[in-house]
Design a protein around this motif. Structure first.
Motif, PDB file in Angstrom:
ATOM      1  N   UNK A 107      -3.530  -7.409  -2.433  1.00  0.00           N
ATOM      2  CA  UNK A 107      -2.674  -8.549  -2.788  1.00  0.00           C
ATOM      3  C   UNK A 107      -1.200  -8.134  -2.827  1.00  0.00           C
ATOM      4  N   UNK A 108      -0.386  -8.754  -1.976  1.00  0.00           N
ATOM      5  CA  UNK A 108       1.049  -8.439  -1.912  1.00  0.00           C
ATOM      6  C   UNK A 108       1.751  -8.741  -3.233  1.00  0.00           C
ATOM      7  N   UNK A 109       1.283  -9.778  -3.933  1.00  0.00           N
ATOM      8  CA  UNK A 109       1.948 -10.210  -5.171  1.00  0.00           C
ATOM      9  C   UNK A 109       1.224  -9.717  -6.427  1.00  0.00           C
ATOM     10  N   UNK A 110       0.470  -8.634  -6.296  1.00  0.00           N
ATOM     11  CA  UNK A 110      -0.249  -8.088  -7.451  1.00  0.00           C
ATOM     12  C   UNK A 110       0.739  -7.758  -8.577  1.00  0.00           C
ATOM     13  N   UNK A 111       0.704  -8.516  -9.695  1.00  0.00           N
ATOM     14  CA  UNK A 111       1.698  -8.298 -10.750  1.00  0.00           C
ATOM     15  C   UNK A 111       1.490  -6.987 -11.511  1.00  0.00           C
ATOM     16  N   UNK A 112       0.335  -6.361 -11.291  1.00  0.00           N
ATOM     17  CA  UNK A 112       0.021  -5.134 -12.041  1.00  0.00           C
ATOM     18  C   UNK A 112       0.371  -3.863 -11.264  1.00  0.00           C
ATOM     19  N   UNK A 113       0.977  -4.040 -10.076  1.00  0.00           N
ATOM     20  CA  UNK A 113       1.320  -2.856  -9.288  1.00  0.00           C
ATOM     21  C   UNK A 113       2.817  -2.788  -9.040  1.00  0.00           C
ATOM     22  N   UNK A 114       3.373  -1.631  -9.347  1.00  0.00           N
ATOM     23  CA  UNK A 114       4.799  -1.397  -9.137  1.00  0.00           C
ATOM     24  C   UNK A 114       5.054  -1.172  -7.657  1.00  0.00           C
ATOM     25  N   UNK A 115       6.192  -1.655  -7.156  1.00  0.00           N
ATOM     26  CA  UNK A 115       6.529  -1.529  -5.743  1.00  0.00           C
ATOM     27  C   UNK A 115       6.969  -0.101  -5.447  1.00  0.00           C
ATOM     28  N   UNK A 116       6.066   0.696  -4.899  1.00  0.00           N
ATOM     29  CA  UNK A 116       6.383   2.090  -4.574  1.00  0.00           C
ATOM     30  C   UNK A 116       5.672   2.479  -3.273  1.00  0.00           C
ATOM     31  N   UNK A 117       5.849   3.731  -2.859  1.00  0.00           N
ATOM     32  CA  UNK A 117       5.291   4.167  -1.569  1.00  0.00           C
ATOM     33  C   UNK A 117       3.762   4.062  -1.539  1.00  0.00           C
ATOM     34  N   UNK A 118       3.135   4.352  -2.658  1.00  0.00           N
ATOM     35  CA  UNK A 118       1.668   4.303  -2.728  1.00  0.00           C
ATOM     36  C   UNK A 118       1.162   2.875  -2.499  1.00  0.00           C
ATOM     37  N   UNK A 119       1.837   1.914  -3.136  1.00  0.00           N
ATOM     38  CA  UNK A 119       1.460   0.507  -3.004  1.00  0.00           C
ATOM     39  C   UNK A 119       1.688   0.038  -1.565  1.00  0.00           C
ATOM     40  N   UNK A 120       2.840   0.429  -0.973  1.00  0.00           N
ATOM     41  CA  UNK A 120       3.138   0.034   0.409  1.00  0.00           C
ATOM     42  C   UNK A 120       2.066   0.587   1.354  1.00  0.00           C
ATOM     43  N   UNK A 121       1.670   1.826   1.102  1.00  0.00           N
ATOM     44  CA  UNK A 121       0.639   2.454   1.942  1.00  0.00           C
ATOM     45  C   UNK A 121      -0.665   1.661   1.854  1.00  0.00           C
ATOM     46  N   UNK A 122      -1.013   1.236   0.633  1.00  0.00           N
ATOM     47  CA  UNK A 122      -2.234   0.446   0.437  1.00  0.00           C
ATOM     48  C   UNK A 122      -2.150  -0.906   1.138  1.00  0.00           C
ATOM     49  N   UNK A 123      -0.956  -1.531   1.112  1.00  0.00           N
ATOM     50  CA  UNK A 123      -0.773  -2.822   1.787  1.00  0.00           C
ATOM     51  C   UNK A 123      -1.088  -2.679   3.276  1.00  0.00           C
ATOM     52  N   UNK A 124      -0.601  -1.593   3.886  1.00  0.00           N
ATOM     53  CA  UNK A 124      -0.834  -1.363   5.311  1.00  0.00           C
ATOM     54  C   UNK A 124      -2.291  -0.990   5.574  1.00  0.00           C
TER      55      UNK A 124
END
Length: 303
Positions: free
Chosen positions: A62-79
């Motif tokens: 989920x791109x708008x996951x309110x429980x995840x901070x916008x960082x490299x790990x999250x971006x990697x998971x999005x991809x």
């Protein structure tokens, strides 16, 4: 028709499963967890594609996951959550002795560059310009089937805007502040707000799964999964306040959104694109919720 849905337990997946089941189709969901009418991604990889006539991929962090901070790990998971699952399915289709007649990927309108003036139809040319448009490019590329399979399996890409519905998506996080009278425009409020009701998105996907009368083209058919109404964030804010009978006097400045969400993610809300569902309308699709008032009344009607 038997349909295999990647990410079928999510917000759109649940709605699509309800619709397809109601139409008399048989649905198998690919999930991380095993269960009735489910297979896991590991089983898909080891056993190949189960017998089916249609495949849809809705999987993705989920791109708008309110429980995840916008960082490299999250971006990697999005991809990875989008591209790896799409590759797994396209490869399984290509390797199948009896490939399905339809393969549908649901991506997003982030490929189109935000603008207050430009309008985008399905045949509008675009090139990646930021992180999310690069994601869409790689995501859609990972769905492409080899030419030999594309001759018999119809490839479809659906690009939805913000998906509105009672059980999830953007509305789930917005309703509480609006109920409390704390709702307001985001950024300038003038930015276009492409949206679609979840029921209509499920309907567009279901229509895309139907077999074609003509042989499929070697390139994917693209459909913009947005309502035909062209609205701004200001329109949406005022209509939601009106339907809830709540004031909308607390605008959220763009810099606050950038700080809370990260600027690369906040752009989805603080900027927008005028997206026209030209090909979707030409296909004969009938919207149940073509305008904001009807969509929002359905969503908040039981609140």
């Amino acid at each position: 028709m038997r349909v295999l849905i990647g990410g079928g337990t999510g917000f759109v997946g649940r709605e699509l499963t309800r619709l397809l089941t109601h139409k008399g189709h048989e649905v198998t969901v690919i999930s991380r967890q095993p269960g009735p009418a489910k297979i896991t991604w590991g089983e898909l990889e080891s056993n190949g594609l189960p017998p089916c006539e249609g495949v849809v991929n809705l999987a993705g962090e989920n791109l708008m996951n309110p429980f995840r901070w916008w960082n490299e790990s999250y971006k990697k998971d999005l991809f990875s959550s989008r591209i790896d699952t799409t590759k797994a399915l396209s490869q399984a289709i290509a390797a199948s002795v009896s490939p399905p007649h339809s393969w549908v990927l649901v991506s997003g309108v982030a490929c189109y560059k935000p603008s207050l003036t430009a309008q985008y139809a399905e045949d509008s040319e675009w090139t990646p310009f930021d992180l999310l448009s690069k994601l869409v490019k790689e995501w859609e590329a990972s769905a492409l089937l080899p030419e030999s399979v594309a001759k018999t399996t119809k490839q479809v890409v659906i690009r939805p805007g913000a998906v509105l519905g009672r059980d999830g998506g953007a509305m789930k996080q917005m309703l509480l502040p609006f109920w409390l009278g704390l709702g307001g425009t985001l950024g300038s409020g003038r930015q276009p707000f492409p949206w679609i009701h979840v029921t209509d998105l499920a309907g567009i996907i279901a229509q895309a799964l139907e077999p074609s009368a003509e042989p499929p083209s070697l390139l994917p058919q693209v459909f913009n999964g947005v309502a035909p109404a062209l609205n701004t964030n200001y329109d949406f804010t005022k209509e939601l306040g009106h339907v809830l009978r709540r004031p909308t006097v607390f605008p959220v400045p763009g810099f606050v959104m950038n700080t809370l969400m990260g600027s690369e993610r906040a752009v989805v809300l603080t900027q927008g694109q005028k997206v026209i569902p030209k090909r979707t309308l030409e296909s004969g699709f009938q919207y149940k919720y073509p305008d904001l008032i009807s969509a929002l009344k359905e969503i908040v009607g039981s609140q």
